[in-house]
Design a protein around this motif. Structure first.
Motif, PDB file in Angstrom:
ATOM      1  N   TRP A  32       1.082  -4.005  -9.487  1.00 39.29           N
ATOM      2  CA  TRP A  32       0.296  -2.764  -9.471  1.00 39.29           C
ATOM      3  C   TRP A  32       0.747  -1.771 -10.530  1.00 39.29           C
ATOM      4  O   TRP A  32       0.246  -0.648 -10.584  1.00 39.29           O
ATOM      5  N   ARG A 364      -5.445   0.026  -9.343  1.00 41.77           N
ATOM      6  CA  ARG A 364      -4.166   0.430  -8.749  1.00 41.77           C
ATOM      7  C   ARG A 364      -4.345   1.408  -7.591  1.00 41.77           C
ATOM      8  O   ARG A 364      -3.579   1.387  -6.634  1.00 41.77           O
ATOM      9  N   GLN A 367      -5.568  -0.793  -4.892  1.00 40.22           N
ATOM     10  CA  GLN A 367      -4.760  -2.010  -4.840  1.00 40.22           C
ATOM     11  C   GLN A 367      -5.649  -3.245  -4.649  1.00 40.22           C
ATOM     12  O   GLN A 367      -5.488  -4.028  -3.720  1.00 40.22           O
TER      13      GLN A 367
END
Length: 382
Positions: A32, A364, A367
């Motif tokens: 991530w 990100r 996620q």
């Protein structure tokens, strides 16, 4: 065709901002930390994800009595699309310059007379970057779309009104027209045809007429450069129920259509034969930023080397069902296993480049891991 190494092995991967093409995921816990990773194969459960999505879509396809209305007057739905999206919604496709150097070469000062035609031009996001960087006074750009509103967006652009060098002309024209080429465009007058996410918008029954028109407008030795949606791309797997028109062919919420290709299908479409394994390039690379506009994607390296300096014409006796590049015909649209309606017989083109571009995108904030798939090709008229 030799494989092309698409990244450098000498970059410092520990740097805060490693160069594009060198973001290798060596520690899964760091997944991530970047918005994209290079050369990451799909996860082991990707096949399960694909099967689950396709089964859900097939469980509730578009009813047969509704399919005709979606296939009638597709230009009307694209008109609505461009009316709903201002021209600044679309980002210029500067990545074309990296992928297809012949486009750049046509803009050089000493290139001489060149004609480039973009078919399905939309708002002009392929032709305008070429026009902006053009140094060739003899370059002619042609931009055609069957959406009249898209053509208006092109014609109202400042670069169209006052081109810095060379010339540009845009008009409404349907690539699948049975009435011939656009007014003012002579047969065998075009050097390069650009197709970006175009064939996927056509009904498979229209592929033959479209290919015939492309072949007719190109000079002998002229080239087609193209990019389109690949089988099991993220956008295909995201379709809900009630969107499946036919296998791998969907209707979007805005009523525009989209087909998702296999490499074998593109080879059959343009050459009449499946490709040899040596003619295919498969890469996994990155997108520089997250976004919905496929035209904004930028590659760190060209997709592949040229197949050969002298492309080989496909064998007329080649059996499309026995190519070593595929284990069967279940992934090939049946239209491509027969002579295409409205199209001259093959061979029409030779493969210069054919590949699949796979990208792992990272959201990100949410996620999420997202796998994109595009087909890319370059074909030379025989």
């Amino acid at each position: 065709m030799s494989s092309l190494k698409s990244t450098s092995s000498v970059h410092d991967l520990s740097s805060q901002k490693p160069p594009f093409g060198s973001r290798f995921l060596t520690d899964e816990s760091q997944v991530w930390s970047q918005n994209a990773w290079d050369h990451v194969p799909p996860p082991d459960d990707q096949a399960e994800t694909i099967n689950a999505s396709l089964q859900r879509q097939r469980s509730a396809p578009v009813p047969d009595d509704e399919k005709q209305k979606y296939n009638e007057k597709p230009a009307r739905h694209w008109d609505n699309f461009y009316k709903m999206n201002a021209s600044n919604f679309f980002r210029n496709r500067k990545w074309l310059h990296n992928e297809f150097p012949e486009l750049v070469n046509a803009t050089l000062p000493e290139a001489g007379p060149k004609v480039i035609a973009e078919l399905g031009c939309g708002a002009g996001n392929s032709v305008f970057p070429l026009l902006a960087s053009n140094q060739n006074p003899e370059l002619q750009l042609r931009a055609y779309d069957y959406s009249s509103h898209a053509v208006k967006l092109v014609q109202n652009n400042e670069l169209y009104i006052s081109p810095p060098m060379g010339s540009i002309h845009s008009a409404v024209w349907d690539l699948t027209s049975a009435d011939g080429l656009p007014s003012g465009l002579e047969p065998e007058s075009v050097d390069i045809v650009v197709l970006v996410f175009v064939f996927s918008a056509l009904h498979p029954d229209e592929w033959g007429r479209a290919l015939s028109n492309i072949h007719k407008m190109l000079k002998p030795g002229g080239k087609v450069v193209m990019r389109d949606y690949g089988r099991h791309d993220l956008t295909q797997l995201r379709f809900k129920t009630g969107r499946l028109l036919d296998e791998n062919f969907y209707i979007r919420g805005d009523k525009t259509r989209v087909y998702f290709f296999e490499l074998d299908e593109l080879a059959l479409l343009f050459t009449g034969s499946k490709p040899l394994a040596s003619q295919i390039t498969d890469r996994t690379t990155e997108e520089t930023e997250e976004g919905e506009d496929d035209g904004a994607l930028i590659s760190s390296e060209p997709l592949s080397r040229e197949a050969s300096s002298t492309p080989q014409a496909p064998s007329q006796s080649s059996d499309p069902t026995t190519s070593p590049s595929s284990s069967g015909t279940s992934n090939v649209h049946p239209n491509l296993l027969l002579p295409l309606a409205g199209c001259p017989p093959h061979p029409l083109f030779a493969i210069e480049q054919l590949g699949v571009d796979r990208r792992l995108l990272i959201n990100r904030k949410r996620q999420l891991k997202m796998y994109r798939v595009w087909m890319q090709g370059k074909f030379k008229k025989l």
